[in-house]
Design a protein around this motif. Structure first.
Motif, mmCIF file in Angstrom:
data_model
loop_
_atom_site.group_PDB
_atom_site.id
_atom_site.type_symbol
_atom_site.label_atom_id
_atom_site.label_comp_id
_atom_site.label_asym_id
_atom_site.label_seq_id
_atom_site.Cartn_x
_atom_site.Cartn_y
_atom_site.Cartn_z
ATOM 1 N N VAL A 341 1.368 -11.572 4.330
ATOM 2 C CA VAL A 341 1.045 -12.736 4.609
ATOM 3 C C VAL A 341 0.095 -13.022 3.662
ATOM 4 C CG1 VAL A 341 -0.063 -13.947 6.436
ATOM 5 C CG2 VAL A 341 0.808 -11.719 7.184
ATOM 6 N N VAL A 342 0.011 -14.443 3.250
ATOM 7 C CA VAL A 342 -1.007 -14.939 2.339
ATOM 8 C C VAL A 342 -1.439 -16.151 2.908
ATOM 9 C CG1 VAL A 342 -0.055 -13.722 0.292
ATOM 10 C CG2 VAL A 342 0.818 -16.196 0.860
ATOM 11 N N PRO A 343 -2.594 -16.873 2.491
ATOM 12 C CA PRO A 343 -2.937 -18.279 2.804
ATOM 13 C C PRO A 343 -1.754 -19.079 2.587
ATOM 14 C CG PRO A 343 -4.787 -17.120 1.685
ATOM 15 C CD PRO A 343 -3.522 -16.389 1.674
ATOM 16 N N VAL A 344 -1.583 -20.244 3.575
ATOM 17 C CA VAL A 344 -0.495 -20.945 3.305
ATOM 18 C C VAL A 344 -0.452 -21.676 2.036
ATOM 19 C CG1 VAL A 344 0.860 -22.929 4.431
ATOM 20 C CG2 VAL A 344 -0.029 -21.267 5.897
ATOM 21 N N SER A 345 -1.551 -22.467 1.684
ATOM 22 C CA SER A 345 -1.486 -22.859 0.367
ATOM 23 C C SER A 345 -1.447 -21.923 -0.942
ATOM 24 C CB SER A 345 -3.011 -23.375 0.191
ATOM 25 O OG SER A 345 -3.986 -22.425 -0.097
ATOM 26 N N ARG A 346 -1.285 -20.831 -0.698
ATOM 27 C CA ARG A 346 -0.860 -19.925 -1.726
ATOM 28 C C ARG A 346 0.657 -19.419 -2.000
ATOM 29 N NH1 ARG A 346 -6.178 -16.867 -4.066
ATOM 30 N NH2 ARG A 346 -5.072 -17.487 -5.900
ATOM 31 N N VAL A 400 3.965 -5.854 -5.568
ATOM 32 C CA VAL A 400 4.309 -6.806 -4.515
ATOM 33 C C VAL A 400 2.820 -6.716 -3.582
ATOM 34 C CG1 VAL A 400 5.274 -7.314 -2.185
ATOM 35 C CG2 VAL A 400 6.717 -6.719 -4.130
ATOM 36 N N PHE A 401 2.349 -5.551 -3.252
ATOM 37 C CA PHE A 401 1.146 -5.417 -2.458
ATOM 38 C C PHE A 401 0.088 -6.007 -3.335
ATOM 39 C CE2 PHE A 401 2.992 -1.942 0.232
ATOM 40 C CZ PHE A 401 3.421 -3.004 1.242
ATOM 41 N N ASP A 402 -0.007 -5.590 -4.528
ATOM 42 C CA ASP A 402 -1.012 -6.017 -5.603
ATOM 43 C C ASP A 402 -1.288 -7.585 -5.770
ATOM 44 O OD1 ASP A 402 -2.015 -3.575 -6.051
ATOM 45 O OD2 ASP A 402 -0.834 -3.303 -7.852
ATOM 46 N N LEU A 403 0.028 -8.367 -5.539
ATOM 47 C CA LEU A 403 0.285 -9.727 -5.866
ATOM 48 C C LEU A 403 -0.369 -10.224 -4.413
ATOM 49 C CD1 LEU A 403 1.202 -12.341 -7.145
ATOM 50 C CD2 LEU A 403 3.582 -11.752 -6.032
ATOM 51 N N VAL A 404 0.055 -9.630 -3.327
ATOM 52 C CA VAL A 404 -0.400 -10.301 -2.047
ATOM 53 C C VAL A 404 -1.742 -10.051 -1.909
ATOM 54 C CG1 VAL A 404 -0.268 -9.754 0.400
ATOM 55 C CG2 VAL A 404 1.743 -9.671 -0.816
ATOM 56 N N LEU A 405 -2.433 -9.024 -2.359
ATOM 57 C CA LEU A 405 -3.762 -9.023 -2.045
ATOM 58 C C LEU A 405 -4.742 -9.708 -3.102
ATOM 59 C CD1 LEU A 405 -3.958 -5.077 -1.632
ATOM 60 C CD2 LEU A 405 -4.445 -6.711 0.192
ATOM 61 N N ALA A 406 -4.131 -9.856 -4.296
ATOM 62 C CA ALA A 406 -4.674 -10.927 -5.297
ATOM 63 C C ALA A 406 -4.683 -12.357 -4.816
ATOM 64 C CB ALA A 406 -3.996 -10.660 -6.656
ATOM 65 N N LEU A 407 -3.775 -12.507 -4.026
ATOM 66 C CA LEU A 407 -3.783 -14.177 -3.373
ATOM 67 C C LEU A 407 -4.634 -14.275 -2.074
ATOM 68 C CD1 LEU A 407 0.013 -14.910 -4.062
ATOM 69 C CD2 LEU A 407 -1.914 -15.410 -5.370
ATOM 70 N N ASP A 408 -5.522 -13.054 -1.759
ATOM 71 C CA ASP A 408 -6.274 -12.975 -0.586
ATOM 72 C C ASP A 408 -5.427 -12.840 0.796
ATOM 73 O OD1 ASP A 408 -8.622 -13.575 -1.874
ATOM 74 O OD2 ASP A 408 -8.299 -15.663 -1.874
ATOM 75 N N GLY A 409 -4.206 -12.052 0.514
ATOM 76 C CA GLY A 409 -3.555 -12.139 1.763
ATOM 77 C C GLY A 409 -3.654 -10.570 2.412
ATOM 78 N N THR A 410 -2.649 -10.253 3.252
ATOM 79 C CA THR A 410 -2.727 -8.745 4.069
ATOM 80 C C THR A 410 -1.326 -8.216 3.797
ATOM 81 O OG1 THR A 410 -3.750 -7.787 5.934
ATOM 82 C CG2 THR A 410 -2.245 -9.803 6.217
ATOM 83 N N LEU A 411 -1.427 -6.770 4.031
ATOM 84 C CA LEU A 411 -0.054 -6.129 3.965
ATOM 85 C C LEU A 411 0.994 -6.284 5.096
ATOM 86 C CD1 LEU A 411 -1.864 -2.793 2.741
ATOM 87 C CD2 LEU A 411 -1.170 -4.706 1.500
ATOM 88 N N PHE A 424 -1.303 2.639 1.603
ATOM 89 C CA PHE A 424 -1.794 1.381 0.822
ATOM 90 C C PHE A 424 -2.949 0.877 1.469
ATOM 91 C CE2 PHE A 424 2.841 1.667 -0.237
ATOM 92 C CZ PHE A 424 2.771 1.598 -1.653
ATOM 93 N N LEU A 425 -3.187 1.461 2.764
ATOM 94 C CA LEU A 425 -4.461 0.592 3.407
ATOM 95 C C LEU A 425 -5.487 0.713 2.654
ATOM 96 C CD1 LEU A 425 -4.193 -0.920 6.213
ATOM 97 C CD2 LEU A 425 -5.298 1.334 7.136
ATOM 98 N N PRO A 426 -5.889 1.695 1.899
ATOM 99 C CA PRO A 426 -7.367 1.623 0.999
ATOM 100 C C PRO A 426 -7.226 0.452 0.070
ATOM 101 C CG PRO A 426 -6.457 4.016 1.305
ATOM 102 C CD PRO A 426 -5.624 3.122 1.768
ATOM 103 N N ARG A 427 -6.074 -0.014 -0.169
ATOM 104 C CA ARG A 427 -6.245 -1.111 -1.266
ATOM 105 C C ARG A 427 -6.446 -2.388 -0.562
ATOM 106 N NH1 ARG A 427 -1.112 -0.712 -5.574
ATOM 107 N NH2 ARG A 427 -0.762 1.219 -5.432
ATOM 108 N N ALA A 428 -6.254 -2.453 0.796
ATOM 109 C CA ALA A 428 -6.298 -3.836 1.477
ATOM 110 C C ALA A 428 -7.940 -3.659 2.272
ATOM 111 C CB ALA A 428 -5.582 -3.679 2.715
ATOM 112 N N LEU A 429 -8.718 -2.448 2.423
ATOM 113 C CA LEU A 429 -9.626 -2.334 3.438
ATOM 114 C C LEU A 429 -10.655 -1.631 2.457
ATOM 115 C CD1 LEU A 429 -8.295 -1.463 6.768
ATOM 116 C CD2 LEU A 429 -8.691 -3.857 5.979
#
Length: 464
Positions: A341-346, A400-411, A424-429
């Motif tokens: 999931v990423v913010p819709v604008s992204r 893929v996960f790095d891209l999502v997190l860079a866009l202020d998204g979640t796994l 991968f959770l420590p990348r997100a939290l």
């Protein structure tokens, strides 16, 4: 591990006609739709809340893992018994206990199928908004465990927004109720929302009070096709930035369209991408709502805008969309299926970045999903028998996960973390957030018996 003799005797007494211990029978309950598998030592089928209380207390005394299971549709390995122990299948706790239309709630047991609940509510003019693709055969308990939502979440919300209260049993063996029978409440901590999405690691849910929504009197299903996926992604941002919120806004990229066309025929267009849009509301309001969405959908890259001609076309369009995941599984049985999931604008940045990742690692990526809330199902169609793809897949997924997190998204938006994403959770939290979650887990389940090895990265297994 194997069951202690004392626990085996307790299970036989608790579940005289609802216990499996033979290897062949247990094997059936050792896997889910993630294609991961492990062998439980026993499978039980609770039918009453009191049985669940006694079951948790028995497993706690012997420090035996206990894994709650619905219908096994999860894709992250959340119900795979990696530490052995006892699987509690809730398929026989499948009663709709109460439907109160005056107060807009229903009380159900966790084994009720989502589709069966919707069928019971429809003649009364109501529905429960969460509707995953697997709704005909997924259970309410499973929906709650992973906060699984589906297309309607863009307007009506996920299980967290549509559940008023729960009855449950903590890993301590203590039974409790959380939440209310009212739509408002501010009495203490919100344990209802805490348990939803916890994947059975804190407590076993035995009853849920669900918030009902009246069915809209009218709806229109629309489709917009675009020359490329970037144009479609940009249109999603415009649609969600105007006042009319669609009740569903689905995105299909070019490869997803090709597969859908194979299933549904020429009703699915040849295009770079398509949006499948559903707008609902009062009959008199609907034309203006459709016009507002159409204006937002217009723009660079739009090839065609049309409304479904009749109910048969509506059914075909949705059937084609829902057939995508099994169709991809037939092409690549071991595909990696993520629901980022990423913010819709992204969304345009996400879609563009996924194309670059696919090209870099030479792994086909097919994208579709619930674009209205930025929830895209990213399917890596890798083949483990191909040495190059097998070697590239871990780095491709990490990218893929790095891209999502860079866009202020979640796994994860609705599949959960389970077994396959916990590393991968420590990348997100951040570390403090993870530590607080561990302490919450310890309060609910100090012996670590509930679904060990899932969700939290260092959850561990139950004590020997």
């Amino acid at each position: 591990m194997s069951l202690a003799a004392s626990l085996a005797g307790e299970l036989e007494a608790l579940f005289p006609d609802a216990l499996i211990t033979d290897r062949a029978g247990c094997l059936v309950y050792g896997y889910d739709n993630s294609r991961r598998q492990a062998m439980p030592d026993a499978v039980v089928f609770p039918q009453r809340h009191e049985q669940v209380v006694a079951l948790v207390q028995a497993c706690l005394r012997e420090r035996t893992p206990l894994i709650a299971r619905g219908r096994g549709t999860n894709t992250t390995g959340a119900t795979v018994p990696v530490a052995g122990g006892v699987v509690a299948s809730f398929e026989r706790m499948n009663r709709i206990l109460r439907i109160d239309t005056a107060n807009r709630f229903a009380v159900v047991e966790p084994g009720v199928l989502n589709g069966d609940l919707q069928a019971a509510l429809k003649p009364l003019g109501f529905f429960w908004p969460p509707d995953p693709t697997s709704s005909p055969y997924c259970s309410i308990g499973g929906n709650l465990a992973c906060n699984s939502a589906g297309p309607r979440a863009v307007k009506y919300g996920s299980p967290r927004e549509n559940t008023l209260g729960l009855r449950a049993v903590a890993g301590t063996g203590e039974e409790f109720r959380a939440g209310y029978y009212t739509s408002k409440g501010a009495t203490g901590y919100d344990l209802t929302r805490l348990l939803i999405g916890a994947e059975g690691t804190l407590a076993l849910i035995t009853e849920a009070t669900l918030k009902l929504t009246p069915l809209a009197p009218a709806k229109r299903v629309l489709r917009a096709t675009y020359a490329d996926i970037e144009s479609a992604a940009a249109a999603v941002s415009r649609i969600m930035a105007q006042p009319v919120t669609p009740c569903a806004l689905e995105f299909l990229d070019d490869e997803a369209l090709r597969l859908a066309r194979r299933h549904a025929g020429e009703i699915i267009p040849v295009a770079g991408a398509m949006l499948l849009i559903e707008v609902d509301g009062e009959t008199d309001f609907l034309p203006a709502a459709v016009d507002a969405v159409a204006r937002a959908a217009a723009g660079d890259g739009l090839l065609e805008w049309r409304a479904a001609a009749d109910a048969a076309e509506v059914e075909q369009l949705w059937a084609a969309r829902k057939a995508l995941s099994p169709a991809l599984r037939s092409i690549a049985p071991m595909k990696i299926n993520e629901d980022v999931v990423v913010p819709v604008s992204r969304l345009p940045e996400l879609i563009g970045g996924l194309k670059r990742i696919s090209h870099k690692y030479a792994i086909p990526i097919v994208n579709f999903g619930h674009a209205g809330n930025g929830n895209i199902h990213v399917n890596l169609l890798y083949r483990p028998e191909d040495p190059a793809q097998a070697a590239a897949a871990p780095d491709c997924l990490a990218a893929v996960f790095d891209l999502v997190l860079a866009l202020d998204g979640t796994l994860s938006g609705e599949h959960g973390i389970g077994l396959v994403k916990r590393e991968f959770l420590p990348r997100a939290l951040d570390p403090v957030t993870l530590a607080l979650m561990q302490r919450i887990k310890a309060q609910f389940d100090p012996a670590g018996i509930l679904n060990p090895g899932k969700l939290l990265p260092d959850g561990g297994t139950a004590h020997a």
